[in-house]
Write an enzyme that holds these catalytic residues in place. Structure first.
Site, PDB file in Angstrom:
ATOM      1  N   SER A 266       5.805  -2.115  -0.781  1.00 56.65           N
ATOM      2  CA  SER A 266       6.581  -1.582  -1.903  1.00 56.65           C
ATOM      3  C   SER A 266       5.701  -1.518  -3.151  1.00 56.65           C
ATOM      4  CB  SER A 266       7.827  -2.426  -2.153  1.00 56.65           C
ATOM      5  OG  SER A 266       7.475  -3.770  -2.366  1.00 56.65           O
TER       6      SER A 266
ATOM      7  N   GLY B 294       9.400  -6.979  -0.973  1.00 54.17           N
ATOM      8  CA  GLY B 294       8.979  -8.280  -0.440  1.00 54.17           C
ATOM      9  C   GLY B 294       9.042  -8.357   1.075  1.00 54.17           C
TER      10      GLY B 294
ATOM     11  N   ASP C 160      -3.040  -0.102   2.012  1.00 53.63           N
ATOM     12  CA  ASP C 160      -1.685   0.336   1.644  1.00 53.63           C
ATOM     13  C   ASP C 160      -1.735   1.591   0.770  1.00 53.63           C
ATOM     14  OD1 ASP C 160      -1.327  -2.113   2.816  1.00 53.63           O
ATOM     15  OD2 ASP C 160      -0.895  -3.153   0.937  1.00 53.63           O
TER      16      ASP C 160
ATOM     17  N   LEU D 212       6.030  -4.267   3.506  1.00 48.59           N
ATOM     18  CA  LEU D 212       5.989  -2.836   3.825  1.00 48.59           C
ATOM     19  C   LEU D 212       5.410  -2.037   2.661  1.00 48.59           C
ATOM     20  CD1 LEU D 212       9.451  -2.670   5.640  1.00 48.59           C
ATOM     21  CD2 LEU D 212       7.179  -2.807   6.684  1.00 48.59           C
TER      22      LEU D 212
ATOM     23  N   HIS E 202      -5.602  -7.588   8.389  1.00 49.19           N
ATOM     24  CA  HIS E 202      -6.618  -8.371   7.668  1.00 49.19           C
ATOM     25  C   HIS E 202      -8.022  -7.875   8.033  1.00 49.19           C
ATOM     26  CE1 HIS E 202      -4.057 -11.251   5.565  1.00 49.19           C
ATOM     27  NE2 HIS E 202      -3.252 -11.126   6.593  1.00 49.19           N
ATOM     28  N   THR E 203      -8.126  -6.591   8.271  1.00 47.47           N
ATOM     29  CA  THR E 203      -9.429  -5.985   8.523  1.00 47.47           C
ATOM     30  C   THR E 203      -9.910  -5.165   7.324  1.00 47.47           C
ATOM     31  OG1 THR E 203      -8.314  -4.104   9.534  1.00 47.47           O
ATOM     32  CG2 THR E 203      -9.107  -5.815  11.022  1.00 47.47           C
ATOM     33  N   ASP E 204      -8.976  -4.704   6.469  1.00 48.21           N
ATOM     34  CA  ASP E 204      -9.388  -3.726   5.442  1.00 48.21           C
ATOM     35  C   ASP E 204     -10.419  -4.309   4.475  1.00 48.21           C
ATOM     36  OD1 ASP E 204      -7.426  -5.253   4.097  1.00 48.21           O
ATOM     37  OD2 ASP E 204      -6.364  -3.508   3.270  1.00 48.21           O
TER      38      ASP E 204
HETATM   39  C1  GLA Z   1      -1.568  -6.710   2.704  1.00 43.90           C
HETATM   40  C2  GLA Z   1      -2.647  -6.074   1.848  1.00 43.90           C
HETATM   41  C3  GLA Z   1      -3.503  -5.114   2.650  1.00 43.90           C
HETATM   42  C4  GLA Z   1      -3.998  -5.745   3.946  1.00 43.90           C
HETATM   43  C5  GLA Z   1      -2.850  -6.440   4.681  1.00 43.90           C
HETATM   44  C6  GLA Z   1      -3.330  -7.212   5.883  1.00 43.90           C
HETATM   45  O1  GLA Z   1      -0.652  -5.737   3.114  1.00 43.90           O
HETATM   46  O2  GLA Z   1      -2.054  -5.389   0.777  1.00 43.90           O
HETATM   47  O3  GLA Z   1      -4.576  -4.676   1.858  1.00 43.90           O
HETATM   48  O4  GLA Z   1      -5.049  -6.636   3.708  1.00 43.90           O
HETATM   49  O5  GLA Z   1      -2.141  -7.331   3.835  1.00 43.90           O
HETATM   50  O6  GLA Z   1      -3.829  -6.350   6.846  1.00 43.90           O
END
Ligand code: GLA
Length: 395
Positions: free
Chosen positions: A137, A132, A184, A135, A45-47
């Site tokens: 997908s 789900g 991701d 990871l 939850h940093t992106d």
């Molecule tokens: C999901 C989101 C990412 C990121 C993570 C938490 O995977 O797709 O963008 O925010 O949660 O780090």
């Protein structure tokens, strides 16, 4: 008995997929492309806060057999879902269509919004990233189509990978309606084998961090809790909004700009206790990513493991995105000898990742499976995260 999800070999997926394409549509595809899912080692939850994270690509990938057409029809089908989609790009836009086809179609739409002429396409996908499970997908699906279109459609190949990643983010944010932050897609398109990827989400700059985890006698064990992601989207968007609002109150563009050495002073400027905890998670998590990269460089696996555990506590208590299954996975893994463990991805279900000595991996998996059985949870599944390569053409 624990269940391990092995990544298939390319040839075992690509050949049958190309044959299936030909059976369905009467012509061979122009090629088969594949894009990986990811596991985030630390930096959660940093992106979307312009922060740092350290993901790596999984060997598990989504495959797309694709062919450009002479007209403007678009057909997408999947080996996993009966429900396909057929139409033209004029029917695709913000929030439509619903369902899995929004991800590949969203990529085509986002490219056409950038001014590319996207012809009709036939797309048949086979997703081998667990669905789900937190990871990525969905990013794998977007990126498999994005690299196919890059190779097949004039001009798209000139886009730098950062921009192609942004196209996939737009697909997900605007067409699929999930307000995710970009880690991701960047990983799926830019990861390198044998490396974790230190991603700076301020400008999406990448530093490849060598991590031959296996050669050092360790393994990254991914534990798919198989807990359903209830309310994920609403909760995720709410966390993101709270961070953006807090940044506004603190007068910074993103929480990345908050000075970690003066955190308490900054927190004191926020009225709401919950918001204070959200901000504390983000700011301390960004610091943990820095420390983790240093620990890797110094070969200090114990320090790296301790940072993973601290990250989990912060996500559980301050950010409140864990759940009973994820907490159980982390605790049981630690008790069974993991050096570190934490939830990974968005949370509220999905997967945890544990850093374990190779010799302990089976024992840790057994320990987690027993803890799940004792609590009456569905049996978890396991996979080994070998740092793998980016999206590419396979045939
Ligand atoms: C999901 C989101 C990412 C990121 C993570 C938490 O995977 O797709 O963008 O925010 O949660 O780090």
């Amino acid at each position: 008995m624990t269940t391990w999800l092995e990544a298939p070999r390319d040839e075992d997926v690509a050949g049958p997929l190309a044959r299936r394409f030909e059976e369905a549509w009467g012509t061979a595809p122009a090629g088969v492309w594949a894009a990986p899912g990811r596991v985030n080692v630390i930096g959660e939850h940093t992106d979307y806060n312009g922060g740092l994270c350290l993901p790596m690509a999984l060997p598990h990938r989504t495959y797309a057999a694709v062919r450009a057409r002479d007209d403007d029809r678009v057909r997408v089908r999947s080996a996993q879902e009966d429900e396909g989609w057929e139409g033209t790009l004029a029917e695709v836009g913000p929030g439509r269509p619903k369902g899995w086809a929004a991800y590949p179609l969203g990529v085509l739409w986002a490219l056409s919004e950038k001014g590319f002429h996207i012809p009709g396409l036939d797309v048949l996908v086979d997703g081998r990233v667990p669905l789900g499970s937190g990871l990525s997908s969905s990013a794998a699906l977007e990126c498999s189509v994005a690299v196919a279109v890059r190779d097949l459609v004039d001009g798209v190949g000139a886009l730098p990978l950062t921009e192609l990643a942004q196209v996939c983010v737009t697909a997900e944010n605007v067409v699929a309606g999930a307000s995710t932050g970009g880690m991701d897609q960047a990983t799926s398109l830019r990861a390198e084998p044998g490396h974790a990827m230190l991603l700076d989400c301020r400008d999406f700059g990448v530093e490849q961090v060598p991590w031959r985890v296996g050669e050092q006698g360790y393994e990254l064990l991914v534990i798919d809790t198989r807990a359903p992601h209830a309310l994920v989207d609403g909760q995720y968007a709410a966390r993101r909004r709270a961070c953006e609002d807090a940044a506004g109150v603190l007068g910074v563009e993103t929480l990345r700009e908050v000075d970690a050495t003066a955190l308490d002073d900054q927190l004191a400027r926020l009225d709401d206790e919950t918001v204070r905890r959200r901000v504390r998670h983000v700011v301390t998590e960004i610091e943990r990513v820095r420390q983790f990269a240093d620990a890797l460089a110094a070969g200090d696996t114990d320090a790296a493991g301790a940072l993973m555990l601290a990250s989990h506590v912060s996500l559980r208590d301050d950010y409140e995105v864990s759940c009973a299954e994820l907490d159980t996975a982390v605790e049981a893994a630690e008790q069974a000898g993991a050096v570190g463990a934490r939830m990974t991805g968005g949370g509220f279900g999905g997967s945890a990742v544990a850093l374990v000595r190779e010799a302990d991996a089976a024992g840790v998996a057994d320990g987690v499976a027993e803890a799940f059985a004792a609590r009456g949870f569905a049996a978890p599944q396991f996979l080994t995260a070998t740092p793998s390569g980016p999206a590419a053409r396979v045939v």
